[in-house]
Design an enzyme around this catalytic site. Structure first.
Site, PDB file in Angstrom:
ATOM      1  N   HIS A 142       0.798  -1.063   0.128  1.00 14.60           N
ATOM      2  CA  HIS A 142      -0.060   0.023  -0.019  1.00 14.60           C
ATOM      3  C   HIS A 142       1.016   1.332   0.054  1.00 14.60           C
ATOM      4  O   HIS A 142       1.697   1.268   1.058  1.00 14.60           O
ATOM      5  CB  HIS A 142      -1.059  -0.035   1.279  1.00 14.60           C
ATOM      6  CG  HIS A 142      -1.545   1.323   1.183  1.00 14.60           C
ATOM      7  ND1 HIS A 142      -2.659   1.581   0.374  1.00 14.60           N
ATOM      8  CD2 HIS A 142      -1.677   2.397   2.227  1.00 14.60           C
ATOM      9  CE1 HIS A 142      -3.188   2.830   0.868  1.00 14.60           C
ATOM     10  NE2 HIS A 142      -2.623   3.318   1.922  1.00 14.60           N
ATOM     11  N   LYS A 163      -0.182  10.615   0.923  1.00 16.96           N
ATOM     12  CA  LYS A 163       0.609  10.236   0.025  1.00 16.96           C
ATOM     13  C   LYS A 163       0.024  10.563  -1.207  1.00 16.96           C
ATOM     14  O   LYS A 163       0.923  10.917  -2.345  1.00 16.96           O
ATOM     15  CB  LYS A 163       0.667   8.420   0.169  1.00 16.96           C
ATOM     16  CG  LYS A 163       1.339   8.103   1.465  1.00 16.96           C
ATOM     17  CD  LYS A 163       1.355   6.667   1.342  1.00 16.96           C
ATOM     18  CE  LYS A 163      -0.062   5.809   1.475  1.00 16.96           C
ATOM     19  NZ  LYS A 163      -0.888   6.419   2.513  1.00 16.96           N
ATOM     20  N   ASP A 181      -1.807   3.843  -4.250  1.00 16.89           N
ATOM     21  CA  ASP A 181      -2.620   2.992  -3.494  1.00 16.89           C
ATOM     22  C   ASP A 181      -2.085   1.580  -3.521  1.00 16.89           C
ATOM     23  O   ASP A 181      -1.823   1.096  -2.407  1.00 16.89           O
ATOM     24  CB  ASP A 181      -4.063   3.138  -3.963  1.00 16.89           C
ATOM     25  CG  ASP A 181      -4.865   2.239  -2.863  1.00 16.89           C
ATOM     26  OD1 ASP A 181      -5.082   2.936  -1.729  1.00 16.89           O
ATOM     27  OD2 ASP A 181      -5.481   1.335  -3.247  1.00 16.89           O
ATOM     28  N   ARG A 247      18.424  14.522  11.679  1.00 18.90           N
ATOM     29  CA  ARG A 247      18.525  15.760  11.221  1.00 18.90           C
ATOM     30  C   ARG A 247      19.941  16.002  10.324  1.00 18.90           C
ATOM     31  O   ARG A 247      20.130  16.923   9.645  1.00 18.90           O
ATOM     32  CB  ARG A 247      18.794  16.675  12.176  1.00 18.90           C
ATOM     33  CG  ARG A 247      17.448  16.707  13.262  1.00 18.90           C
ATOM     34  CD  ARG A 247      17.165  17.603  14.233  1.00 18.90           C
ATOM     35  NE  ARG A 247      17.403  19.049  13.732  1.00 18.90           N
ATOM     36  CZ  ARG A 247      17.470  19.997  14.254  1.00 18.90           C
ATOM     37  NH1 ARG A 247      17.259  20.233  15.714  1.00 18.90           N
ATOM     38  NH2 ARG A 247      17.617  21.380  13.757  1.00 18.90           N
TER      39      ARG A 247
END
Length: 322
Positions: A142, A163, A181, A247
């Site tokens: 998915h 998404k 999807d 980071r």
């Protein structure tokens, strides 16, 4: 080795433009389940210990001329021995003319025979690659698969995280959609994953509040692509204030898919963050890393803080090959 997947001879013929010389039954009923191919050689001399009838058989100029040089009785005997093993299909290359004994024996043992004008080596290479994709191990995930600056980016995340909306923005910025999807992922080699969309939902995107849209019709043919290699994974997740996010990007993280480790990154989602630009930067940064450049390492080197930092294995290999 036989695959648990198979492809019909009809599909292989259609996709590769073969001509049908003879078929004993409906081509859609004849299934190919092995990627390996074969050129008969030793079996003409009676050695069949390792002959696998499930492999696609190729008969080129060498095989045909060898058979033509035999006396009639010997040729009949060798072809009968060969075709009695009932190979799944025989492909004659260069549009060569078969010996007179071949087709009657193929009909006797119900062996399909195809023909192509292509040279043997080129045709074998094409079919090996074709079967490598059609018979590859696969899973469906998915997510969304897009091509960004030539990099195949698989976007994962929970439903509603954004998404499809991110994919839509990337398309508007000139990138291409492969699947939304449901992404069908195939392991086409020991190091390569290729993603595509199921046929019934190809080019469609579901956007909450808008509904279903067809990206190809809305944005044009240049906005979509049928398949793409998966170069990296971007996982979107809702911002967690208690989680410490990377980071610097000093070390490459990986996600395992079908036993292959794919570079990955986690992108936290919250209002105000432009996800499409972030993914563009991630794709370009991933390409730089494949070329052996790591911005975080350069920064730490400039600050004199890299004494205890060793390069990652893939960077050593890249520098060595440069």
């Amino acid at each position: 080795m036989a695959s648990k997947y198979s492809v019909s001879l009809q599909k292989m013929i259609t996709d590769n433009s073969f001509s049908v010389v003879y078929t004993p039954r409906d081509l859609a009923e004849i299934m190919i389940s092995m990627q390996e191919v074969n050129r008969p050689g030793l079996i003409f001399f009676g050695y069949d210990d390792y002959f696998d009838a499930g492999r696609v058989q190729f008969l080129g100029l060498t095989e045909i001329e060898y058979l033509r040089g035999l006396e009639d009785g010997s040729r009949q005997e060798k072809l009968d021995f060969y075709l009695s093993h009932k190979p799944v299909v025989c492909i004659v290359t260069r549009s060569l003319e078969l010996p007179d004994e071949f087709l009657p024996l193929a009909q006797k043992y119900e062996v399909p025979v195809l023909s192509t004008k292509d040279a043997t080596s080129a045709c074998m290479s094409t079919i090996i690659s074709y079967l490598g994709v059609e018979l590859a191990p696969r899973i469906t995930r998915h997510g969304v698969l897009v091509e960004v600056y030539g990099e195949g980016v698989l976007i994962l995340g929970d439903s509603g995280v954004g998404k499809s909306e991110t994919a839509l923005e990337l398309i508007k910025r000139g990138h291409r959609l492969i699947a939304d999807d449901a992404v069908e992922i195939r392991k086409v080699s020991s190091r390569t994953l290729v993603g595509s969309a199921p046929d019934n939902i190809r080019h469609f995107i579901e956007v909450r509040g808008v509904g279903i849209i067809n990206a190809r019709r809305l944005f044009g043919m240049g906005s979509v692509k049928l398949t793409e290699k998966i170069d990296m994974v971007v996982e979107l997740e809702h911002w967690d204030s208690e989680r410490v996010y990377d980071r610097l990007g000093l070390e490459t993280q990986y996600t395992s898919i079908l036993g292959i480790d794919v570079p990955s990154t986690v992108v936290p989602v919250k209002p105000g963050r432009n996800l499409s630009i972030i993914i563009e930067a991630a794709a370009m940064n991933n390409r730089q890393r494949k070329l052996g450049y790591n911005a975080a390492r350069e920064l730490l080197h400039g600050l004199g803080m890299d004494e205890d930092i060793s390069p990652e294995p893939e960077e050593i290999e890249t520098w060595h090959n440069a």
